[in-house]
Design an enzyme around this catalytic site. Structure first.
Site, short mmCIF file in Angstrom:
data_model
loop_
_atom_site.label_atom_id
_atom_site.label_comp_id
_atom_site.label_asym_id
_atom_site.label_seq_id
_atom_site.Cartn_x
_atom_site.Cartn_y
_atom_site.Cartn_z
N GLU A 148 -59.36 105.15 1.43
CA GLU A 148 -59.17 106.93 2.50
C GLU A 148 -58.08 105.56 3.02
O GLU A 148 -58.71 104.83 3.71
CB GLU A 148 -60.27 107.21 2.20
N CYS A 160 -55.33 109.00 9.82
CA CYS A 160 -55.32 108.90 8.54
C CYS A 160 -54.45 110.49 8.86
O CYS A 160 -53.71 110.39 7.48
CB CYS A 160 -56.12 108.72 8.00
P1 NAI Z 1 -56.59 97.54 8.40
O1 NAI Z 1 -56.33 98.69 6.85
O2 NAI Z 1 -56.69 96.01 9.00
O3 NAI Z 1 -58.27 97.83 9.02
C1 NAI Z 1 -58.77 98.82 8.98
C2 NAI Z 1 -60.86 97.74 8.42
O4 NAI Z 1 -59.94 96.45 7.11
C3 NAI Z 1 -61.54 96.74 8.97
O5 NAI Z 1 -62.31 96.96 8.79
C4 NAI Z 1 -60.73 95.51 8.82
O6 NAI Z 1 -61.74 94.39 9.25
C5 NAI Z 1 -60.49 95.09 7.51
N1 NAI Z 1 -59.85 94.37 6.55
C6 NAI Z 1 -58.39 94.04 7.48
N2 NAI Z 1 -57.55 92.89 6.26
C7 NAI Z 1 -58.97 93.22 5.09
C8 NAI Z 1 -58.35 92.46 3.92
N3 NAI Z 1 -57.89 91.09 3.19
N4 NAI Z 1 -59.78 92.43 2.85
C9 NAI Z 1 -60.69 92.60 2.79
N5 NAI Z 1 -61.04 94.02 4.53
C10 NAI Z 1 -59.85 93.76 5.66
O7 NAI Z 1 -55.84 98.34 9.34
P2 NAI Z 1 -55.19 98.28 11.37
O8 NAI Z 1 -55.02 96.04 11.03
O9 NAI Z 1 -57.02 97.70 11.96
O10 NAI Z 1 -54.86 99.04 11.57
C11 NAI Z 1 -53.76 99.15 10.58
C12 NAI Z 1 -52.57 100.52 10.19
O11 NAI Z 1 -53.59 100.93 9.18
C13 NAI Z 1 -52.81 101.69 11.29
O12 NAI Z 1 -51.37 101.69 12.59
C14 NAI Z 1 -52.61 102.98 10.27
O13 NAI Z 1 -51.27 102.80 10.11
C15 NAI Z 1 -53.49 102.28 9.42
N6 NAI Z 1 -55.42 102.11 9.45
C16 NAI Z 1 -54.82 103.80 8.90
C17 NAI Z 1 -56.59 104.53 8.48
C18 NAI Z 1 -57.24 105.14 8.25
O14 NAI Z 1 -58.17 105.94 8.80
N7 NAI Z 1 -56.74 105.40 6.87
C19 NAI Z 1 -57.37 103.69 9.73
C20 NAI Z 1 -57.06 102.48 10.77
C21 NAI Z 1 -56.23 102.12 10.53
#
Ligand code: NAI
Ligand code: MG
Length: 501
Positions: free
Chosen positions: A273, A307
């Site tokens: 998602e 999102c």
């Molecule tokens: P992110 O995608 O890096 O983090 C979300 C989760 O993924 C966290 O638990 C993080 O620890 C984990 N994660 C990060 N790198 C990973 C990897 N290589 N392998 C496995 N898990 C990993 O998102 P971030 O950096 O917090 O936010 C960046 C942008 O992502 C935001 O500005 C937004 O645009 C988007 N985002 C979208 C969300 C949604 O609900 N679809 C939620 C959070 C962020």
């Protein structure tokens, strides 16, 4: 290590954050193998809120071992569906009884207003668990009449079973920390999977407290394991682990793609998602009394950290000025402050990183010619606050129109021909949500049909329900959360064929 306890803070929460929080592996609360902890911050002040055990590859190894054993040998698989459903229901009851406490925890760790956490995040999580508790006894296969042309005269009884996929790894974000944990745990448990959950490093607290309730509800050891830590270490190890049968991820599209690559080693099942850049279309015949506040809350709810935020606002020309000024007025009146202050309507962004990302987008918009008719800047010099912002004079090719900002920033653009709006609304690599505002019911449904998005709201926005599937078209993801659709993420079909004559 905890913050100086202000009298405002709920006493149980103050106790909870006082000591470094441990991780839940095989029914026990343990420190990380490395002994390391990491800080989680209060986004309203930028100060350290609590220390949390920092899980990495080694801890994931232990957690997966526990989940594997609980799935392959534990009492969990021998339980009846009804027993599983009752445990999930019990977890819902326990969570509901702690609404106040979870509201505080969520507000402190994420920054969102306490009143909203108590009115939306916690009740939605409770409801999701109850809805999924009901599904545990209703996951059914089919009986299938088969013909088998090459065995003339033979008769068969054929049926399918829906079986749990096994050990599920789940990686969740920080925008709705408790609710995302519920969206992931609820269906996995209803289907009979065991779980290793990794909360976001920005907001690990509510998932860890939920882990205590999981054990209090009586789930067998190893069924739910919770390993806080960073994405690049703990998250990546979970996504790549050969004994994990399925990985479910919510977060950025960029990391979603890394998850897909990491999953190729054992071809584990993947559901995603991801991001969005959702179009919100206001036709000139809309009821503006509801469309204006609707368009404002579509973007400003949860500080734009959704999102499905309605971040591209398309307004039909004759009503453009009225709508855009209405949304800007609304933005200017929003009370921005600490989530614990009862006057607050919008809290800080979750992290310093998110603040600088959003401010970077604002600068990029201005440098490409956009203008702000409300907000446009960081707010104050303590905490991660940004002003609710309405940008005009934007073009489709600008970064602020194409990319997910994930902050309280909307781009408002006029359209003159209703024919032109669908291609523009669909001009995005994302397809998570969309909305349309009109009083013409035929037009509303025709528009909904042509919007390439997993959710379309008509004359409303941000309406969620445990029974309603949610997920993305295009690069917004794979699979659906919630509703009965989500059961597909955690079950697989077994076909059984018996010769009876
Ligand atoms: P992110 O995608 O890096 O983090 C979300 C989760 O993924 C966290 O638990 C993080 O620890 C984990 N994660 C990060 N790198 C990973 C990897 N290589 N392998 C496995 N898990 C990993 O998102 P971030 O950096 O917090 O936010 C960046 C942008 O992502 C935001 O500005 C937004 O645009 C988007 N985002 C979208 C969300 C949604 O609900 N679809 C939620 C959070 C962020
Ligand atoms: Mg990241």
């Amino acid at each position: 290590m905890g913050i100086a306890v202000s009298p405002q803070i709920h006493p149980q929460v103050a106790d909870f954050i006082e000591k470094p929080r441990k991780m839940l592996i095989n029914g026990k609360w343990v420190s990380s193998i490395s002994g390391k902890t990491f800080p989680t911050y209060n986004p309203a002040t930028g100060e350290v809120l609590a220390q949390v055990a920092e899980g990495d590859r080694q801890d994931i190894e232990e957690a997966v071992k526990a989940a594997r054993k609980a799935f392959d040998q534990g009492p969990w698989r021998r339980m009846t569906a009804s027993e599983r459903g009752r445990l999930i229901w019990k977890l819902a009851d326990l969570l509901e009884a702690h609404t106040e406490e979870f509201g505080y925890l969520e507000s402190l760790d994420n920054g969102k207003p306490l009143a909203i956490a108590k009115a939306a995040d916690v009740p939605l999580a409770v409801d999701l668990f109850r809805y999924m508790a009901g599904w545990a006894t209703k996951i059914e296969g089919n009986t299938i009449p088969i013909s088998v042309p090459y065995t003339p005269g033979a008769k068969y009884l054929a049926y399918t079973l829906r079986e749990p996929v096994g050990v599920a790894g789940q990686v969740i974000p920080w925008n709705f920390p408790l609710l995302m944990a519920a969206w992931k745990l609820g269906p996995a448990l209803a289907c009979g999977c065991t779980v290793v959950l990794k909360p976001a490093e920005q907001t690990p607290l509510s998932a860890l407290r939920l882990g205590e309730l999981v054990m209090e509800a009586g789930f067998p050891e190893g069924v739910v394991n919770i390993v806080p830590g960073y994405g690049e270490t703990a998250g990546a190890a979970l996504a790549a682990h050969p004994d994990v049968d399925k990985i479910a991820f919510t977060g950025s599209t960029e990391v979603g793609k890394l998850i897909v690559h990491a999953a190729t080693g054992n071809l584990k099942k993947v559901s995603l998602e991801l991001g969005g850049k959702s179009p919100n279309v206001v036709y000139k015949d809309a009821d503006l009394e509801s469309a204006i506040p609707g368009a404002a809350s579509a973007i400003f709810f949860n500080h734009g950290q959704c999102c499905c935020a309605g971040s591209r606002l398309y307004i039909e020309k004759p009503v453009f000025d009225r709508v855009v000024e209405g949304v800007a007025d609304y933005a200017k009146k929003i009370n921005v402050g600490s989530g614990l202050d009862p006057q607050t309507e919008m809290g800080p962004l979750v992290s310093a990183e998110q603040l600088s990302r959003v401010c970077g987008y604002l600068e990029s918009g201005f440098s490409e010619g956009a203008t702000a008719i409300a907000g446009g800047h960081k707010k104050g010099d303590k905490g991660y606050f940004v002003e609710p912002t309405v940008l005009v004079n934007t073009r489709e090719d600008m970064k602020v129109v194409q990319e997910e900002i994930f902050g309280p920033v909307v781009t408002a653009m006029p359209f003159s021909d209703p024919e032109e709006i669908l291609p523009r609304a669909n001009n995005s690599e994302y397809g998570l949500a969309a909305a349309v505002w009109t009083q013409d019911i035929g037009k509303a449904h025709r528009t909904a049909e042509h919007l390439r998005a997993g959710t379309v709201w008509i004359n409303c926005y941000n309406i969620f329900d445990a029974a309603l599937p949610f997920g993305g078209y295009k690069q917004s993801g794979w699979g659906r959360e919630m509703g009965h659709d989500v059961l597909n993420n955690y079950t697989q079909t077994k076909a059984i064929c018996t010769k009876i004559a």
